[in-house]
Scaffold this motif. Structure first.
Motif, PDB file in Angstrom:
ATOM      1  N   THR A  58       7.815   0.548  -3.959  1.00  0.00           N
ATOM      2  CA  THR A  58       6.535  -0.117  -4.246  1.00  0.00           C
ATOM      3  C   THR A  58       6.135  -1.040  -3.091  1.00  0.00           C
ATOM      4  O   THR A  58       4.948  -1.218  -2.822  1.00  0.00           O
ATOM      5  CB  THR A  58       6.560  -0.912  -5.562  1.00  0.00           C
ATOM      6  OG1 THR A  58       7.549  -1.939  -5.503  1.00  0.00           O
ATOM      7  CG2 THR A  58       6.800   0.006  -6.753  1.00  0.00           C
ATOM      8  N   ALA A  61       4.603   1.284  -0.466  1.00  0.00           N
ATOM      9  CA  ALA A  61       3.295   1.744  -0.940  1.00  0.00           C
ATOM     10  C   ALA A  61       2.257   0.630  -0.812  1.00  0.00           C
ATOM     11  O   ALA A  61       1.108   0.883  -0.430  1.00  0.00           O
ATOM     12  CB  ALA A  61       3.392   2.227  -2.387  1.00  0.00           C
ATOM     13  N   THR A  62       2.648  -0.587  -1.106  1.00  0.00           N
ATOM     14  CA  THR A  62       1.729  -1.721  -1.024  1.00  0.00           C
ATOM     15  C   THR A  62       1.359  -2.028   0.423  1.00  0.00           C
ATOM     16  O   THR A  62       0.189  -2.278   0.739  1.00  0.00           O
ATOM     17  CB  THR A  62       2.343  -2.959  -1.714  1.00  0.00           C
ATOM     18  OG1 THR A  62       2.615  -2.628  -3.077  1.00  0.00           O
ATOM     19  CG2 THR A  62       1.405  -4.140  -1.666  1.00  0.00           C
ATOM     20  N   ASP A  64       1.429   0.094   2.955  1.00  0.00           N
ATOM     21  CA  ASP A  64       0.590   1.205   3.420  1.00  0.00           C
ATOM     22  C   ASP A  64      -0.830   1.088   2.886  1.00  0.00           C
ATOM     23  O   ASP A  64      -1.803   1.335   3.610  1.00  0.00           O
ATOM     24  CB  ASP A  64       1.199   2.546   3.026  1.00  0.00           C
ATOM     25  CG  ASP A  64       2.470   2.868   3.800  1.00  0.00           C
ATOM     26  OD1 ASP A  64       2.776   2.167   4.790  1.00  0.00           O
ATOM     27  OD2 ASP A  64       3.169   3.820   3.396  1.00  0.00           O
ATOM     28  N   LYS A  65      -0.953   0.701   1.621  1.00  0.00           N
ATOM     29  CA  LYS A  65      -2.280   0.541   1.020  1.00  0.00           C
ATOM     30  C   LYS A  65      -3.053  -0.577   1.717  1.00  0.00           C
ATOM     31  O   LYS A  65      -4.232  -0.421   2.056  1.00  0.00           O
ATOM     32  CB  LYS A  65      -2.159   0.233  -0.474  1.00  0.00           C
ATOM     33  CG  LYS A  65      -3.487   0.021  -1.157  1.00  0.00           C
ATOM     34  CD  LYS A  65      -3.302  -0.301  -2.632  1.00  0.00           C
ATOM     35  CE  LYS A  65      -4.637  -0.620  -3.276  1.00  0.00           C
ATOM     36  NZ  LYS A  65      -4.487  -1.016  -4.678  1.00  0.00           N
ATOM     37  N   LEU A  66      -2.392  -1.705   1.949  1.00  0.00           N
ATOM     38  CA  LEU A  66      -3.042  -2.834   2.617  1.00  0.00           C
ATOM     39  C   LEU A  66      -3.481  -2.447   4.028  1.00  0.00           C
ATOM     40  O   LEU A  66      -4.595  -2.757   4.450  1.00  0.00           O
ATOM     41  CB  LEU A  66      -2.101  -4.040   2.660  1.00  0.00           C
ATOM     42  CG  LEU A  66      -2.639  -5.290   3.335  1.00  0.00           C
ATOM     43  CD1 LEU A  66      -3.884  -5.801   2.634  1.00  0.00           C
ATOM     44  CD2 LEU A  66      -1.568  -6.364   3.342  1.00  0.00           C
ATOM     45  N   ALA A  68      -4.147   0.556   5.163  1.00  0.00           N
ATOM     46  CA  ALA A  68      -5.253   1.509   5.067  1.00  0.00           C
ATOM     47  C   ALA A  68      -6.562   0.799   4.726  1.00  0.00           C
ATOM     48  O   ALA A  68      -7.614   1.121   5.301  1.00  0.00           O
ATOM     49  CB  ALA A  68      -4.936   2.581   4.019  1.00  0.00           C
ATOM     50  N   LEU A  69      -6.502  -0.165   3.824  1.00  0.00           N
ATOM     51  CA  LEU A  69      -7.704  -0.936   3.490  1.00  0.00           C
ATOM     52  C   LEU A  69      -8.205  -1.720   4.694  1.00  0.00           C
ATOM     53  O   LEU A  69      -9.413  -1.791   4.946  1.00  0.00           O
ATOM     54  CB  LEU A  69      -7.415  -1.887   2.322  1.00  0.00           C
ATOM     55  CG  LEU A  69      -7.261  -1.233   0.956  1.00  0.00           C
ATOM     56  CD1 LEU A  69      -6.720  -2.240  -0.062  1.00  0.00           C
ATOM     57  CD2 LEU A  69      -8.583  -0.645   0.488  1.00  0.00           C
ATOM     58  N   LYS A  72      -9.786   0.757   7.132  1.00  0.00           N
ATOM     59  CA  LYS A  72     -11.065   1.247   6.615  1.00  0.00           C
ATOM     60  C   LYS A  72     -12.149   0.190   6.806  1.00  0.00           C
ATOM     61  O   LYS A  72     -13.250   0.492   7.263  1.00  0.00           O
ATOM     62  CB  LYS A  72     -10.935   1.599   5.135  1.00  0.00           C
ATOM     63  CG  LYS A  72     -12.209   2.109   4.511  1.00  0.00           C
ATOM     64  CD  LYS A  72     -12.023   2.436   3.043  1.00  0.00           C
ATOM     65  CE  LYS A  72     -13.334   2.873   2.417  1.00  0.00           C
ATOM     66  NZ  LYS A  72     -13.197   3.102   0.982  1.00  0.00           N
TER      67      LYS A  72
END
Length: 92
Positions: A58, A61-62, A64-66, A68-69, A72
């Motif tokens: 987790t 994943a967190t 990577d998500k941050l 990517a955001l 973007k």
């Protein structure tokens, strides 16, 4: 988040020059330099990976998500940034 007393200790370390001479490790993905030790702050608090209270999966994943955001959102402004600034962004 970290306890206020640790935040204060980090600010004190900035002001008294401790961090200038500290040993650092590079935080992956974001390329940030994290001090390995700060007086009055447990070392596990300094590194988000060791402070994370979930599973390693987790955490990744967190992160990577941050990243990517961030990428973007930054894409909206990339045409106004220098190559150095663009290169300093998160690496996925």
């Amino acid at each position: 988040r970290i306890a206020l007393k640790y935040s204060r200790a980090i600010v004190d370390a900035i002001h008294n020059g401790e961090l200038k001479n500290a040993e650092y490790t590079t935080y992956p993905v974001f390329g940030l330099e994290i001090p390995k030790a700060v007086t009055g702050v447990p070392s596990e608090v300094l590194n988000p990976a060791t402070a994370w209270q979930g599973t390693p999966e987790t955490y990744k994943a967190t992160v990577d998500k941050l990243a990517a955001l961030f990428n973007k959102n930054f894409a909206k402004y990339a045409d106004q940034a220098t190559e150095d600034v663009i290169a300093a962004g998160p690496k996925l």
